[in-house]
Design an enzyme around this catalytic site. Structure first.
Site, mmCIF file in Angstrom:
data_model
loop_
_atom_site.group_PDB
_atom_site.id
_atom_site.type_symbol
_atom_site.label_atom_id
_atom_site.label_comp_id
_atom_site.label_asym_id
_atom_site.label_seq_id
_atom_site.Cartn_x
_atom_site.Cartn_y
_atom_site.Cartn_z
ATOM 1 N N GLU A 8 -1.305 21.794 -1.188
ATOM 2 C CA GLU A 8 -0.987 20.535 -0.530
ATOM 3 C C GLU A 8 0.508 20.269 -0.617
ATOM 4 O O GLU A 8 1.156 20.631 -1.610
ATOM 5 C CB GLU A 8 -1.720 19.370 -1.202
ATOM 6 N N LYS A 59 3.597 18.214 -1.521
ATOM 7 C CA LYS A 59 3.887 17.206 -2.548
ATOM 8 C C LYS A 59 4.917 16.225 -1.990
ATOM 9 O O LYS A 59 6.024 16.619 -1.619
ATOM 10 C CB LYS A 59 4.413 17.851 -3.824
ATOM 11 N N ASP A 110 7.253 12.766 -2.431
ATOM 12 C CA ASP A 110 8.015 12.129 -3.498
ATOM 13 C C ASP A 110 8.015 10.616 -3.304
ATOM 14 O O ASP A 110 8.754 10.080 -2.477
ATOM 15 C CB ASP A 110 9.447 12.665 -3.471
ATOM 16 N N ARG A 116 3.021 7.109 -7.164
ATOM 17 C CA ARG A 116 1.583 7.404 -7.296
ATOM 18 C C ARG A 116 0.823 6.087 -7.252
ATOM 19 O O ARG A 116 1.198 5.107 -7.907
ATOM 20 C CB ARG A 116 1.326 8.128 -8.615
ATOM 21 N N GLU A 129 -0.218 8.893 -2.698
ATOM 22 C CA GLU A 129 1.212 8.753 -2.949
ATOM 23 C C GLU A 129 1.744 7.769 -1.921
ATOM 24 O O GLU A 129 1.526 7.938 -0.712
ATOM 25 C CB GLU A 129 1.924 10.089 -2.826
#
Length: 610
Positions: free
Chosen positions: A21, A23, A25, A28, A77
């Protein structure tokens, strides 16, 4: 609820059967929604909705689509997307610190945050923790399908809840992450369960590290930080500090050297002259500091003067390791002042938008070995000294370069290939990939003719339910593109349309436009060359620089920009790079539009009238 966390790996996380996947930034966040109450909770247990009200507004507006799934919990996220593979860390940090409700609302409307959902933990009240990752992912995809949300990420979409898709091909997705300057990927075991609060090797994060060569400047006594610097015009520029990555024995040896060679010391620092060079891995430059810096290795082969600020800036985005940039300071344009490093940086930055047009097409470049200060030459044949990774295609006795990747594009930039010319078809098809009208007025001062012609063409294609795109030629004209469904229309088919449009323009304004091939008979009119759109002919690629004195670019335009007063000389390498970063790519949906372009009915009509 405490999040499940991945382990960090500096080695490739490629595993048989694993999934990968992107990621992102950001922050969370757990989305809890029982049908009446929406909660968006950070990993530290703080509510995020006051700072990001657009998320709640979007969810409430689409509540009826989620009814069957309540209560639900999604692992997400919270991000502000820069592109489909990268989130803007600086932007989300800024949003997170905002206090003014008015400013939060204004920013939310202009640059909304988005929830990137990568896992589902509760669905219709049923806990899914114990299910393997692959099964949870399937249920998450079902949620998106049945709620009517798209499963493709789009930073321009009005949808603020996106699915993080799993990928099976590590190398393919990693290439896209690097190309788009993403943070990295998370590799996931398809059998792995979701374990609250655990850092587990069922998830492995692999980051898109950048590399900077720097030298030691000082040591901070209170925390053991080693500070890094580079040279800019003989001045030491501080770029960050390191702690992680050094082995205990390396720290001890380094500290001993610092003590023995200190030039001065105060209550906080021990200072040294630049001498010890080392390589540092980092994510990006944030507030003029390296983010997540890790010591990589000592560079005893380098001198401090080899560690420069230009090299540091150039590596803000990854450059393929196979490429060595030679003579980066070489001037290419005088006004604006542009060096080779600036040219290659430009090509690298716009590569995500430019490469799709070069993909699988034979390439003709115009090279300027001495920049705009010397002679140029056309290059069709791949030179014998080209590295092994350069792909080629033999056609009519010419061994053309095919620029399918960033490595090739950067290599060409280092060879001072300034102009990139491509045909109207790919090497895998004999059909036309697009229709292009090259609207070239008799001189730069008549550029308004090209604007008028482009707007007339837009009127026609709008009326035919076709979608067109416009760009400057980089010199004195405008080019209008109509993307087509691949492997569908011959050049004879497209010739019917280009001739139809050319005759329409002449009938609309015979004093402005002509199809007269003899230049002496054209007068001061714009020649509409519908014959030029044919096999073997080429056109300047979108985003290609041009070899003119003002560093022009064949710049994609938004249609609202195509209006009287448009000045093509405003589109230079520096200005196009800035607008690309600030406003995005006007050709972003070009190939998607081509897939569904309704050209068939138009062609049938023209054939019936023939």
């Amino acid at each position: 609820m405490k999040p499940m966390l991945p382990v960090l790996s500096f080695e490739s996380p490629e595993r048989p059967g694993w999934l990968y996947e992107i990621k992102y930034d950001g922050f969370r966040a757990f989305l809890h929604w029982d049908g009446s109450t929406i909660e968006l909770i950070s990993r530290n247990g703080k509510t995020l909705l006051p700072q990001f009200p657009e998320i709640e507004l979007f969810l409430q507006a689409n509540k009826k689509n989620f009814q069957r799934f309540f209560p639900l919990t999604l692992d997400c996220e919270l991000v502000i997307l820069e592109n489909e593979y990268k989130a803007d860390f600086s932007a989300i940090q800024t949003r997170g610190r905002m206090k003014s409700e008015k400013r939060i609302k204004e920013t939310a409307e202009h640059t909304p945050a988005r929830l990137m959902a990568f896992d589902v933990l509760v669905l219709a009240g049923k806990k899914l923790f114990h299910l393997p990752y692959l099964e949870r992912k399937k249920q998450l995809e079902t949620l998106f399908t049945q709620s009517g949300l798209p499963k493709e990420t789009d930073r321009n979409s009005r949808d603020l809840l996106h699915l993080v898709k799993p990928h099976t091909d590590f190398h393919r997705i990693w290439e896209q992450v690097v190309l788009h300057d993403g943070e990295g990927i998370i590799a996931k075991d398809p059998k792995g369960q979701w374990e609250e609060g655990k850092r587990t090797d069922k998830w492995i994060k692999y980051k898109n590290w950048k590399i900077v060569n720097c030298f030691l400047t000082r040591y901070e006594k209170s925390n053991g930080y080693y500070y890094c610097g580079v040279y800019k015009d003989n001045e030491v520029i501080h770029v960050g500090h390191i702690l992680f990555g050094l082995k205990p024995e390396e720290k001890q040896a380094l500290f001993t050297v610092i003590k023995q060679n200190a030039t001065s010391e105060d209550n906080r620092f021990i200072y040294v002259e630049p001498a010890i060079c080392f390589e540092v891995k980092y994510l990006e430059l944030y507030q003029n500091e390296l983010r997540e810096p890790h010591f990589s290795r000592f560079r005893f082969d380098l001198k401090p003067e080899d560690c420069t600020y230009d090299d540091f800036l150039f590596n803000q985005k990854n450059v393929p390791q196979e490429i060595e940039l030679t003579h980066p300071e070489k001037p290419i344009w005088e006004t604006p002042p542009i060096r080779k490093i600036d040219l290659v940086t430009y090509l690298r930055e716009v590569s995500t938008a430019m490469l799709p047009f070069l993909q699988n097409r034979t390439l003709t470049v115009i090279r300027y070995p001495h920049g705009m200060f010397g002679e140029a030459f056309y290059q069709k044949n791949c030179p014998d000294y080209a590295p092994d990774f350069i792909k080629t295609y033999m056609e009519e006795g010419i061994n053309y370069i095919v620029c399918n990747d960033l490595k090739t594009l950067v290599w060409l930039g280092n060879q001072l290939a300034i102009e990139f010319h491509i045909p109207f078809r790919t090497i895998v098809s004999e059909t036309a990939s697009e229709i292009v009208f090259d609207l070239d007025p008799p001189s730069p001062k008549e550029f308004g003719m090209a604007v008028t012609a482009a707007l007339y063409i837009k009127e026609v294609i709008d009326g035919l339910n076709l979608t067109g795109f416009a760009k400057t030629s980089g010199n004195k004209g405008i080019q209008v593109y109509i993307p087509l469904k691949p492997d569908t229309y011959t050049f004879d088919d497209t010739r019917l349309f280009t001739e139809f449009i050319a005759n329409y323009l002449v009938s609309k304004a015979p004093d402005l436009f002509t199809i007269e091939r003899l230049k002496k008979n054209r007068g001061n009119r714009l020649y509409v060359d519908y014959v030029q759109h044919a096999p073997g002919k080429t056109i300047i690629a979108p985003y290609s620089p041009r070899g003119n004195n003002h560093a022009g670019v064949a710049a994609p335009l938004f249609w609202e920009e195509v209006e009287p007063g448009l000045d093509p000389k405003e589109f230079t390498l520096p200005s196009v790079l800035k607008r690309y970063r600030d406003t995005g790519d006007p050709f972003k949906n070009y190939f998607k539009v081509g897939e569904s372009q309704p050209f068939g009915p138009v062609l049938e009509f023209l054939q019936s009238e023939k």
